[in-house]
Design an enzyme around this catalytic site. Structure first.
Site, PDB file in Angstrom:
ATOM      1  N   HIS A  98       0.835  -1.210   0.000  1.00 32.10           N
ATOM      2  CA  HIS A  98       0.000   0.000   0.000  1.00 32.10           C
ATOM      3  C   HIS A  98       0.872   1.263   0.000  1.00 32.10           C
ATOM      4  CE1 HIS A  98      -2.962  -2.696   2.387  1.00 32.10           C
ATOM      5  NE2 HIS A  98      -3.473  -2.569   1.179  1.00 32.10           N
ATOM      6  N   LYS A 114     -16.020  -8.439   5.089  1.00 32.02           N
ATOM      7  CA  LYS A 114     -14.703  -8.781   5.659  1.00 32.02           C
ATOM      8  C   LYS A 114     -14.715  -8.737   7.178  1.00 32.02           C
ATOM      9  CE  LYS A 114     -11.398  -7.457   2.090  1.00 32.02           C
ATOM     10  NZ  LYS A 114     -10.240  -6.617   1.787  1.00 32.02           N
ATOM     11  N   ARG A 143      -1.592  -6.320  -8.394  1.00 29.40           N
ATOM     12  CA  ARG A 143      -0.398  -7.131  -8.144  1.00 29.40           C
ATOM     13  C   ARG A 143      -0.210  -8.196  -9.202  1.00 29.40           C
ATOM     14  NH1 ARG A 143      -2.738  -7.893  -2.291  1.00 29.40           N
ATOM     15  NH2 ARG A 143      -4.505  -7.496  -3.634  1.00 29.40           N
ATOM     16  N   SER A 165      -2.646  -7.813   2.752  1.00 30.22           N
ATOM     17  CA  SER A 165      -2.979  -7.693   4.177  1.00 30.22           C
ATOM     18  C   SER A 165      -3.433  -9.040   4.732  1.00 30.22           C
ATOM     19  CB  SER A 165      -4.086  -6.664   4.384  1.00 30.22           C
ATOM     20  OG  SER A 165      -3.648  -5.394   4.003  1.00 30.22           O
TER      21      SER A 165
HETATM   22  P1  ADP Z   1      -9.676  -3.880  -0.555  1.00 27.18           P
HETATM   23  O1  ADP Z   1     -10.423  -4.607   0.520  1.00 27.18           O
HETATM   24  O2  ADP Z   1     -10.426  -2.677  -1.056  1.00 27.18           O
HETATM   25  O3  ADP Z   1      -9.107  -4.715  -1.653  1.00 27.18           O
HETATM   26  P2  ADP Z   1      -6.962  -3.643   0.418  1.00 27.18           P
HETATM   27  O4  ADP Z   1      -6.475  -2.861   1.594  1.00 27.18           O
HETATM   28  O5  ADP Z   1      -6.766  -5.106   0.466  1.00 27.18           O
HETATM   29  O6  ADP Z   1      -8.459  -3.230   0.265  1.00 27.18           O
HETATM   30  O7  ADP Z   1      -6.305  -3.086  -0.898  1.00 27.18           O
HETATM   31  C1  ADP Z   1      -6.472  -1.755  -1.312  1.00 27.18           C
HETATM   32  C2  ADP Z   1      -5.891  -1.594  -2.696  1.00 27.18           C
HETATM   33  O8  ADP Z   1      -4.484  -1.787  -2.624  1.00 27.18           O
HETATM   34  C3  ADP Z   1      -6.389  -2.601  -3.725  1.00 27.18           C
HETATM   35  O9  ADP Z   1      -6.448  -1.957  -4.978  1.00 27.18           O
HETATM   36  C4  ADP Z   1      -5.324  -3.657  -3.740  1.00 27.18           C
HETATM   37  O10 ADP Z   1      -5.255  -4.321  -4.987  1.00 27.18           O
HETATM   38  C5  ADP Z   1      -4.094  -2.794  -3.517  1.00 27.18           C
HETATM   39  N1  ADP Z   1      -2.992  -3.540  -2.928  1.00 27.18           N
HETATM   40  C6  ADP Z   1      -2.990  -4.285  -1.809  1.00 27.18           C
HETATM   41  N2  ADP Z   1      -1.759  -4.833  -1.603  1.00 27.18           N
HETATM   42  C7  ADP Z   1      -0.995  -4.397  -2.620  1.00 27.18           C
HETATM   43  C8  ADP Z   1       0.371  -4.638  -3.013  1.00 27.18           C
HETATM   44  N3  ADP Z   1       1.170  -5.434  -2.329  1.00 27.18           N
HETATM   45  N4  ADP Z   1       0.803  -4.033  -4.125  1.00 27.18           N
HETATM   46  C9  ADP Z   1      -0.012  -3.251  -4.854  1.00 27.18           C
HETATM   47  N5  ADP Z   1      -1.283  -3.004  -4.575  1.00 27.18           N
HETATM   48  C10 ADP Z   1      -1.775  -3.568  -3.463  1.00 27.18           C
END
Ligand code: ADP
Length: 165
Positions: A24, A48, A97, A135
Site C-alpha cells: 500500500h 470482511k 499485483r 494484508s
Molecule cells: P480492498 O479490501 O479494497 O481490496 P486492500 O487494503 O486489500 O483493500 O487493498 C487496497 C488496494 O491496494 C487494492 O487496490 C489492492 O489491490 C491494492 N494492494 C494491496 N496490496 C498491494 C500490493 N502489495 N501491491 C499493490 N497493490 C496492493
C-alpha cells in the site's frame, strides 16, 4: 521551472488497509508523485472481518505518513463514488499485483464508472518486491507466529503482536 498543478488532483486511494503494508505504501507514494495529493479512504466492507478497527487503521496510516504533506487519511462510509464527488477528486487509484487481482478490480471499476461516469480509475503497479504481499497474508502469517519483518513497518508489527497476543 514552472510549478504545474496536476490536472488529476486529488486522487482517492480506497481500501481496507487491515493492516497497511509496504505494498500500500508503495502505491500511495507513486500516486503522490504522479498526482500531487492523495486521499487514502479507509473502508470496512461488510463482507470482511477486521483485525483493526477503522479508527485504528486510520491512526496507523496517519502515523506512518505524519511527516508527509498532501497525504490525507479519512474514513470511507457509504459509496466510494459519493466520497469521490464530495472530495471533488478526479480519479480513483487501485493497486494491481497480479492477473488474479484484475477480474475483481475490473468489475469494480466498471460499476464505479456506471455510478459516476466522470470518474477515472487508474491502476498502479507496485515494485515487484511487493507483488506477492497482501494484508490477508500478513494476518495469516501473524496468526501462525511467522516473521513479518519487511512486510509492514516495524511499529505495525508491534501493534499486530499486541492484538494477537
Ligand atoms: P480492498 O479490501 O479494497 O481490496 P486492500 O487494503 O486489500 O483493500 O487493498 C487496497 C488496494 O491496494 C487494492 O487496490 C489492492 O489491490 C491494492 N494492494 C494491496 N496490496 C498491494 C500490493 N502489495 N501491491 C499493490 N497493490 C496492493
Amino acid at each position: 521551472m514552472d510549478k504545474q498543478k496536476s490536472l488529476i488532483s486529488p486522487v482517492v486511494y480506497p481500501g481496507s488497509f487491515d493492516p497497511l503494508t509496504f505494498g500500500h505504501i508503495d502505491i500511495i507514494k507513486r500516486a503522490k508523485k504522479l498526482f500531487g495529493k492523495v486521499i487514502v479512504a479507509v473502508g470496512s466492507p461488510s463482507s470482511k472481518k477486521f483485525l483493526f478497527s477503522v479508527d485504528e487503521r486510520v491512526k496507523i496510516i496517519k502515523n506512518f505518513f505524519k511527516n508527509e504533506k498532501n497525504i490525507e487519511v479519512e474514513i470511507l462510509n457509504g459509496l466510494l463514488v459519493d466520497f469521490v464527488k464530495k472530495k471533488r477528486a478526479k480519479a480513483i487509484i487501485r493497486g494491481i499485483r497480479a492477473v488474479s487481482d484484475f477480474e475483481y478490480e475490473f468489475q469494480m471499476a466498471w460499476m464505479n464508472r456506471k455510478l459516476h461516469p466522470e470518474v477515472e480509475v487508474i491502476f498502479l503497479l507496485p515494485s515487484e518486491k511487493y507483488a506477492y504481499l497482501s494484508s490477508s497474508l500478513v494476518k495469516e502469517i501473524a496468526f501462525l507466529k511467522g516473521n513479518l519483518k519487511g512486510l509492514v513497518p516495524d511499529f505495525i508489527i508491534k501493534k499486530i503482536r499486541k492484538k494477537i497476543g
